[in-house]
Design an enzyme around this catalytic site. Structure first.
Site, short mmCIF file in Angstrom:
data_model
loop_
_atom_site.label_atom_id
_atom_site.label_comp_id
_atom_site.label_asym_id
_atom_site.label_seq_id
_atom_site.Cartn_x
_atom_site.Cartn_y
_atom_site.Cartn_z
CB SER A 15 -32.30 -50.65 -4.54
OG SER A 15 -32.36 -51.97 -5.05
CE1 TYR B 164 -36.29 -51.27 -1.29
CE2 TYR B 164 -35.62 -52.38 -3.31
CZ TYR B 164 -35.29 -51.81 -2.08
OH TYR B 164 -33.98 -51.77 -1.66
N1 NAP Z 1 -29.40 -55.82 1.05
C1 NAP Z 1 -29.55 -55.56 -0.23
O1 NAP Z 1 -29.42 -56.44 -1.10
C2 NAP Z 1 -29.88 -54.14 -0.67
C3 NAP Z 1 -29.79 -53.87 -2.05
C4 NAP Z 1 -30.05 -52.58 -2.50
C5 NAP Z 1 -30.40 -51.61 -1.61
N2 NAP Z 1 -30.49 -51.90 -0.27
C6 NAP Z 1 -30.86 -50.78 0.62
O2 NAP Z 1 -29.84 -50.61 1.58
C7 NAP Z 1 -30.39 -50.05 2.77
C8 NAP Z 1 -29.92 -50.88 3.97
O3 NAP Z 1 -30.43 -52.20 3.81
P1 NAP Z 1 -29.77 -53.49 4.47
O4 NAP Z 1 -29.52 -54.46 3.38
O5 NAP Z 1 -28.67 -53.14 5.38
O6 NAP Z 1 -31.04 -54.07 5.26
P2 NAP Z 1 -31.44 -54.03 6.81
O7 NAP Z 1 -30.47 -54.82 7.60
O8 NAP Z 1 -32.88 -54.44 6.84
O9 NAP Z 1 -31.28 -52.50 7.21
C9 NAP Z 1 -32.31 -51.54 7.18
C10 NAP Z 1 -32.23 -50.75 8.47
O10 NAP Z 1 -33.11 -49.63 8.40
C11 NAP Z 1 -33.83 -49.53 9.60
N3 NAP Z 1 -35.12 -48.91 9.26
C12 NAP Z 1 -36.01 -49.33 8.34
N4 NAP Z 1 -37.06 -48.51 8.30
C13 NAP Z 1 -36.83 -47.53 9.22
C14 NAP Z 1 -37.56 -46.40 9.65
N5 NAP Z 1 -38.75 -46.09 9.14
N6 NAP Z 1 -37.02 -45.61 10.61
C15 NAP Z 1 -35.79 -45.90 11.14
N7 NAP Z 1 -35.06 -46.96 10.76
C16 NAP Z 1 -35.58 -47.78 9.82
C17 NAP Z 1 -33.97 -50.97 10.12
O11 NAP Z 1 -34.05 -51.03 11.54
P3 NAP Z 1 -35.45 -51.06 12.33
O12 NAP Z 1 -36.30 -52.11 11.66
O13 NAP Z 1 -35.07 -51.40 13.73
O14 NAP Z 1 -36.01 -49.68 12.20
C18 NAP Z 1 -32.63 -51.56 9.68
O15 NAP Z 1 -31.64 -51.38 10.68
C19 NAP Z 1 -31.90 -50.03 2.58
O16 NAP Z 1 -32.29 -48.73 2.19
C20 NAP Z 1 -32.13 -51.01 1.44
O17 NAP Z 1 -33.29 -50.70 0.70
C21 NAP Z 1 -30.23 -53.13 0.21
#
Ligand code: NAP
Length: 247
Positions: A140, A151
Protein backbone atom coordinates in the site's frame (compact mmCIF):
# COMPACT_ATOMS: atom_id res chain seq x y z
CA UNK A 1 -3.87 -27.85 -19.59
CA UNK A 2 -4.41 -24.19 -18.67
CA UNK A 3 -1.99 -22.32 -16.51
CA UNK A 4 -3.01 -21.98 -12.85
CA UNK A 5 -3.24 -18.93 -10.58
CA UNK A 6 -4.21 -18.43 -6.94
CA UNK A 7 -5.54 -15.03 -5.84
CA UNK A 8 -6.10 -14.48 -2.12
CA UNK A 9 -8.88 -12.04 -1.37
CA UNK A 10 -10.22 -12.77 -4.84
CA UNK A 11 -13.85 -12.32 -3.85
CA UNK A 12 -13.97 -8.51 -3.94
CA UNK A 13 -12.28 -5.35 -5.16
CA UNK A 14 -8.73 -5.57 -6.46
CA UNK A 15 -8.53 -9.35 -6.01
CA UNK A 16 -11.72 -10.01 -7.93
CA UNK A 17 -10.66 -7.74 -10.77
CA UNK A 18 -7.23 -9.42 -10.86
CA UNK A 19 -8.79 -12.89 -10.89
CA UNK A 20 -11.07 -11.81 -13.75
CA UNK A 21 -8.09 -10.48 -15.70
CA UNK A 22 -6.16 -13.73 -15.20
CA UNK A 23 -9.16 -15.81 -16.28
CA UNK A 24 -9.35 -13.64 -19.40
CA UNK A 25 -5.68 -14.43 -20.05
CA UNK A 26 -6.58 -18.13 -19.99
CA UNK A 27 -5.63 -19.07 -16.44
CA UNK A 28 -7.62 -21.36 -14.21
CA UNK A 29 -8.00 -19.22 -11.10
CA UNK A 30 -8.51 -20.30 -7.51
CA UNK A 31 -9.85 -17.44 -5.40
CA UNK A 32 -9.55 -17.57 -1.63
CA UNK A 33 -11.40 -15.64 1.06
CA UNK A 34 -13.26 -16.11 4.33
CA UNK A 35 -16.86 -15.62 3.11
CA UNK A 36 -18.27 -18.43 1.00
CA UNK A 37 -21.21 -16.37 -0.33
CA UNK A 38 -18.97 -13.54 -1.51
CA UNK A 39 -16.66 -16.03 -3.23
CA UNK A 40 -19.61 -17.76 -4.91
CA UNK A 41 -20.77 -14.43 -6.38
CA UNK A 42 -17.24 -13.70 -7.57
CA UNK A 43 -16.95 -17.11 -9.24
CA UNK A 44 -20.13 -16.28 -11.20
CA UNK A 45 -18.68 -12.89 -12.16
CA UNK A 46 -15.29 -14.31 -13.20
CA UNK A 47 -16.64 -17.29 -15.12
CA UNK A 48 -16.09 -21.02 -15.50
CA UNK A 49 -12.31 -20.86 -15.04
CA UNK A 50 -12.74 -19.76 -11.41
CA UNK A 51 -13.11 -21.97 -8.35
CA UNK A 52 -13.27 -20.87 -4.74
CA UNK A 53 -11.70 -22.00 -1.49
CA UNK A 54 -13.13 -20.63 1.73
CA UNK A 55 -10.22 -20.12 4.11
CA UNK A 56 -8.70 -17.57 6.44
CA UNK A 57 -5.15 -17.42 5.12
CA UNK A 58 -3.89 -15.87 8.36
CA UNK A 59 -4.76 -19.17 10.08
CA UNK A 60 -2.18 -21.93 9.54
CA UNK A 61 -4.83 -24.62 10.07
CA UNK A 62 -6.90 -23.35 7.11
CA UNK A 63 -4.12 -23.08 4.55
CA UNK A 64 -4.07 -26.80 3.63
CA UNK A 65 -7.46 -26.35 1.93
CA UNK A 66 -5.76 -24.11 -0.63
CA UNK A 67 -2.84 -26.50 -1.08
CA UNK A 68 -5.34 -29.30 -1.67
CA UNK A 69 -7.19 -27.26 -4.31
CA UNK A 70 -3.92 -26.70 -6.20
CA UNK A 71 -3.15 -30.40 -5.94
CA UNK A 72 -0.38 -31.78 -8.13
CA UNK A 73 -0.63 -29.00 -10.76
CA UNK A 74 2.24 -26.55 -11.14
CA UNK A 75 1.23 -23.11 -9.90
CA UNK A 76 2.12 -20.36 -12.37
CA UNK A 77 0.96 -17.27 -10.47
CA UNK A 78 0.36 -16.52 -6.80
CA UNK A 79 -1.21 -13.13 -6.05
CA UNK A 80 -1.14 -12.39 -2.33
CA UNK A 81 -3.84 -9.75 -2.25
CA UNK A 82 -5.79 -10.51 0.96
CA UNK A 83 -5.38 -7.75 3.49
CA UNK A 84 -7.21 -5.10 5.46
CA UNK A 85 -6.79 -2.09 7.67
CA UNK A 86 -7.91 -3.38 11.06
CA UNK A 87 -9.03 -0.41 13.20
CA UNK A 88 -8.11 -0.18 16.85
CA UNK A 89 -10.71 -1.38 19.31
CA UNK A 90 -10.22 1.83 21.28
CA UNK A 91 -10.61 4.45 18.58
CA UNK A 92 -9.58 7.31 18.63
CA UNK A 93 -6.09 5.91 19.13
CA UNK A 94 -4.57 6.49 22.53
CA UNK A 95 -7.84 7.43 24.23
CA UNK A 96 -7.67 4.55 26.71
CA UNK A 97 -4.88 2.53 25.30
CA UNK A 98 -3.53 -0.24 27.44
CA UNK A 99 -0.51 -2.12 26.15
CA UNK A 100 -2.70 -5.17 25.67
CA UNK A 101 -4.93 -3.22 23.30
CA UNK A 102 -1.95 -1.83 21.44
CA UNK A 103 -0.55 -5.35 21.06
CA UNK A 104 -3.91 -6.62 19.86
CA UNK A 105 -4.19 -3.82 17.29
CA UNK A 106 -0.68 -4.40 15.91
CA UNK A 107 -1.02 -8.20 15.87
CA UNK A 108 -4.35 -7.95 14.03
CA UNK A 109 -2.80 -5.79 11.29
CA UNK A 110 0.26 -8.01 10.98
CA UNK A 111 -1.93 -11.13 10.85
CA UNK A 112 -4.15 -9.58 8.21
CA UNK A 113 -1.43 -8.17 5.96
CA UNK A 114 1.80 -10.07 6.63
CA UNK A 115 0.86 -13.55 7.87
CA UNK A 116 -1.73 -13.88 5.11
CA UNK A 117 1.05 -13.57 2.51
CA UNK A 118 3.78 -15.42 4.41
CA UNK A 119 1.69 -18.49 5.27
CA UNK A 120 0.08 -18.87 1.86
CA UNK A 121 3.36 -18.35 0.01
CA UNK A 122 5.24 -20.77 2.25
CA UNK A 123 2.61 -23.46 1.79
CA UNK A 124 2.44 -23.03 -1.98
CA UNK A 125 6.16 -22.68 -2.66
CA UNK A 126 6.62 -26.39 -3.48
CA UNK A 127 3.89 -26.09 -6.14
CA UNK A 128 5.33 -23.03 -7.92
CA UNK A 129 6.42 -23.60 -11.48
CA UNK A 130 10.21 -23.57 -11.83
CA UNK A 131 11.31 -21.79 -13.91
CA UNK A 132 8.52 -19.35 -14.68
CA UNK A 133 6.51 -18.96 -11.48
CA UNK A 134 5.45 -15.44 -10.48
CA UNK A 135 4.68 -14.24 -6.96
CA UNK A 136 3.05 -10.88 -6.27
CA UNK A 137 2.47 -9.27 -2.90
CA UNK A 138 0.06 -6.41 -2.36
CA UNK A 139 1.37 -3.53 -0.30
CA UNK A 140 0.00 0.00 0.00
CA UNK A 141 0.98 3.61 -0.44
CA UNK A 142 0.69 3.64 3.36
CA UNK A 143 3.98 1.72 3.51
CA UNK A 144 5.70 4.73 1.92
CA UNK A 145 3.66 7.62 3.32
CA UNK A 146 2.62 6.28 6.72
CA UNK A 147 -0.61 7.55 8.19
CA UNK A 148 -2.21 4.24 9.13
CA UNK A 149 -0.18 3.09 12.15
CA UNK A 150 0.26 -0.68 12.28
CA UNK A 151 -1.29 -1.11 8.82
CA UNK A 152 1.46 1.09 7.32
CA UNK A 153 4.09 -0.86 9.24
CA UNK A 154 2.64 -4.23 8.24
CA UNK A 155 2.60 -3.32 4.55
CA UNK A 156 6.19 -2.06 4.81
CA UNK A 157 7.15 -5.41 6.37
CA UNK A 158 5.97 -7.14 3.20
CA UNK A 159 8.66 -5.31 1.24
CA UNK A 160 11.48 -6.89 3.22
CA UNK A 161 9.84 -10.30 3.02
CA UNK A 162 9.43 -10.00 -0.75
CA UNK A 163 13.05 -8.99 -1.29
CA UNK A 164 14.33 -12.02 0.65
CA UNK A 165 11.96 -14.29 -1.27
CA UNK A 166 13.14 -12.86 -4.58
CA UNK A 167 16.76 -13.51 -3.61
CA UNK A 168 15.96 -17.09 -2.57
CA UNK A 169 13.97 -17.93 -5.69
CA UNK A 170 15.87 -16.03 -8.37
CA UNK A 171 18.09 -18.88 -9.46
CA UNK A 172 15.03 -21.11 -9.77
CA UNK A 173 13.52 -18.70 -12.30
CA UNK A 174 10.72 -17.45 -10.04
CA UNK A 175 10.05 -13.69 -9.85
CA UNK A 176 8.75 -11.94 -6.73
CA UNK A 177 7.43 -8.39 -6.81
CA UNK A 178 5.35 -6.05 -4.70
CA UNK A 179 2.54 -3.92 -6.09
CA UNK A 180 1.87 -0.87 -3.97
CA UNK A 181 -1.53 0.66 -4.80
CA UNK A 182 -2.59 4.19 -3.97
CA UNK A 183 -6.21 5.05 -3.22
CA UNK A 184 -8.51 2.55 -4.95
CA UNK A 185 -12.31 2.73 -4.95
CA UNK A 186 -14.86 0.03 -5.82
CA UNK A 187 -13.68 -2.32 -3.11
CA UNK A 188 -14.69 -3.09 0.46
CA UNK A 189 -11.43 -1.71 1.82
CA UNK A 190 -12.78 1.49 3.37
CA UNK A 191 -16.06 -0.13 4.44
CA UNK A 192 -18.06 2.72 6.01
CA UNK A 193 -14.98 4.78 6.93
CA UNK A 194 -14.74 6.92 3.76
CA UNK A 195 -16.27 10.42 3.71
CA UNK A 196 -16.76 12.67 0.65
CA UNK A 197 -14.00 14.93 2.05
CA UNK A 198 -11.63 11.98 2.57
CA UNK A 199 -12.30 10.80 -0.97
CA UNK A 200 -11.63 14.27 -2.43
CA UNK A 201 -8.42 14.71 -0.43
CA UNK A 202 -7.09 11.42 -1.79
CA UNK A 203 -8.08 12.26 -5.36
CA UNK A 204 -6.50 15.74 -5.06
CA UNK A 205 -3.26 14.09 -3.88
CA UNK A 206 -2.89 12.27 -7.20
CA UNK A 207 -1.33 13.90 -10.25
CA UNK A 208 -3.97 12.31 -12.48
CA UNK A 209 -6.87 13.67 -10.39
CA UNK A 210 -8.82 10.47 -10.14
CA UNK A 211 -8.96 7.53 -7.75
CA UNK A 212 -7.50 4.20 -8.75
CA UNK A 213 -9.84 1.42 -9.80
CA UNK A 214 -9.32 -2.30 -9.18
CA UNK A 215 -8.59 -2.74 -12.89
CA UNK A 216 -5.62 -0.36 -12.61
CA UNK A 217 -4.00 -2.82 -10.21
CA UNK A 218 -5.06 -5.83 -12.27
CA UNK A 219 -3.26 -4.28 -15.26
CA UNK A 220 -0.02 -4.13 -13.27
CA UNK A 221 -0.52 -7.82 -12.43
CA UNK A 222 -1.12 -8.53 -16.13
CA UNK A 223 2.23 -6.94 -16.97
CA UNK A 224 4.16 -8.66 -14.20
CA UNK A 225 2.68 -12.08 -14.98
CA UNK A 226 2.96 -11.70 -18.75
CA UNK A 227 5.99 -11.76 -21.04
CA UNK A 228 6.75 -8.11 -20.26
CA UNK A 229 7.39 -8.95 -16.61
CA UNK A 230 9.82 -11.79 -17.24
CA UNK A 231 12.92 -9.78 -16.27
CA UNK A 232 11.36 -7.89 -13.36
CA UNK A 233 11.97 -9.19 -9.85
CA UNK A 234 12.56 -7.80 -6.35
CA UNK A 235 10.79 -4.53 -7.22
CA UNK A 236 8.18 -2.37 -5.55
CA UNK A 237 5.80 -1.30 -8.32
CA UNK A 238 3.81 1.82 -7.40
CA UNK A 239 0.37 2.21 -8.94
CA UNK A 240 -0.89 5.37 -7.33
CA UNK A 241 -1.73 8.02 -9.95
CA UNK A 242 1.36 9.97 -8.90
CA UNK A 243 0.35 10.53 -5.31
CA UNK A 244 3.84 9.46 -4.20
CA UNK A 245 6.62 10.69 -6.45
CA UNK A 246 9.24 8.24 -7.58
CA UNK A 247 9.90 5.97 -4.61
N1 NAP B 1 -8.47 -0.01 -1.70
C1 NAP B 1 -7.38 0.70 -1.48
O1 NAP B 1 -7.38 1.94 -1.50
C2 NAP B 1 -6.07 -0.02 -1.21
C3 NAP B 1 -4.90 0.77 -1.22
C4 NAP B 1 -3.67 0.16 -1.01
C5 NAP B 1 -3.62 -1.19 -0.77
N2 NAP B 1 -4.77 -1.94 -0.76
C6 NAP B 1 -4.61 -3.39 -0.52
O2 NAP B 1 -5.15 -4.09 -1.61
C7 NAP B 1 -5.60 -5.37 -1.18
C8 NAP B 1 -7.03 -5.59 -1.68
O3 NAP B 1 -7.86 -4.59 -1.09
P1 NAP B 1 -9.23 -4.09 -1.71
O4 NAP B 1 -9.15 -2.61 -1.82
O5 NAP B 1 -9.62 -4.88 -2.89
O6 NAP B 1 -10.21 -4.36 -0.47
P2 NAP B 1 -11.28 -5.51 -0.18
O7 NAP B 1 -12.39 -5.42 -1.15
O8 NAP B 1 -11.60 -5.38 1.28
O9 NAP B 1 -10.48 -6.86 -0.45
C9 NAP B 1 -9.78 -7.60 0.52
C10 NAP B 1 -10.13 -9.06 0.30
O10 NAP B 1 -9.30 -9.87 1.12
C11 NAP B 1 -10.08 -10.86 1.74
N3 NAP B 1 -9.41 -11.18 3.01
C12 NAP B 1 -9.06 -10.31 3.99
N4 NAP B 1 -8.46 -10.96 4.99
C13 NAP B 1 -8.41 -12.28 4.63
C14 NAP B 1 -7.91 -13.44 5.26
N5 NAP B 1 -7.35 -13.40 6.47
N6 NAP B 1 -8.03 -14.62 4.61
C15 NAP B 1 -8.60 -14.68 3.37
N7 NAP B 1 -9.09 -13.60 2.74
C16 NAP B 1 -9.00 -12.41 3.37
C17 NAP B 1 -11.47 -10.23 1.93
O11 NAP B 1 -12.51 -11.19 1.92
P3 NAP B 1 -13.10 -11.85 3.26
O12 NAP B 1 -13.37 -10.72 4.21
O13 NAP B 1 -14.32 -12.57 2.81
O14 NAP B 1 -12.03 -12.79 3.75
C18 NAP B 1 -11.56 -9.37 0.66
O15 NAP B 1 -12.14 -10.12 -0.40
C19 NAP B 1 -5.46 -5.38 0.34
O16 NAP B 1 -4.27 -6.06 0.67
C20 NAP B 1 -5.35 -3.91 0.70
O17 NAP B 1 -4.62 -3.72 1.88
C21 NAP B 1 -5.98 -1.38 -0.98
Amino acid sequence: MSRLAVVSGGGTGIGRSTAGMLAGEGYDVIIVGRRADVLADAVKWIGPQATAVTADVADPTQIPAVVEAVGARPLDVLVNNAGAYVPSADSPPGADSTLDRVAEHWRANFDSNVLTAVLLTTALLPSLRRPGGRIILTSSIAAQKGGCGPYSAAKAALHGYALDLAVDLGDEGVTVNVISPGYVTDSEFFADRMTPEGHQTRVDATLLKRPGEPQDIAEAVRWLTGPGGAYVTAQIINVNGGSVLGR
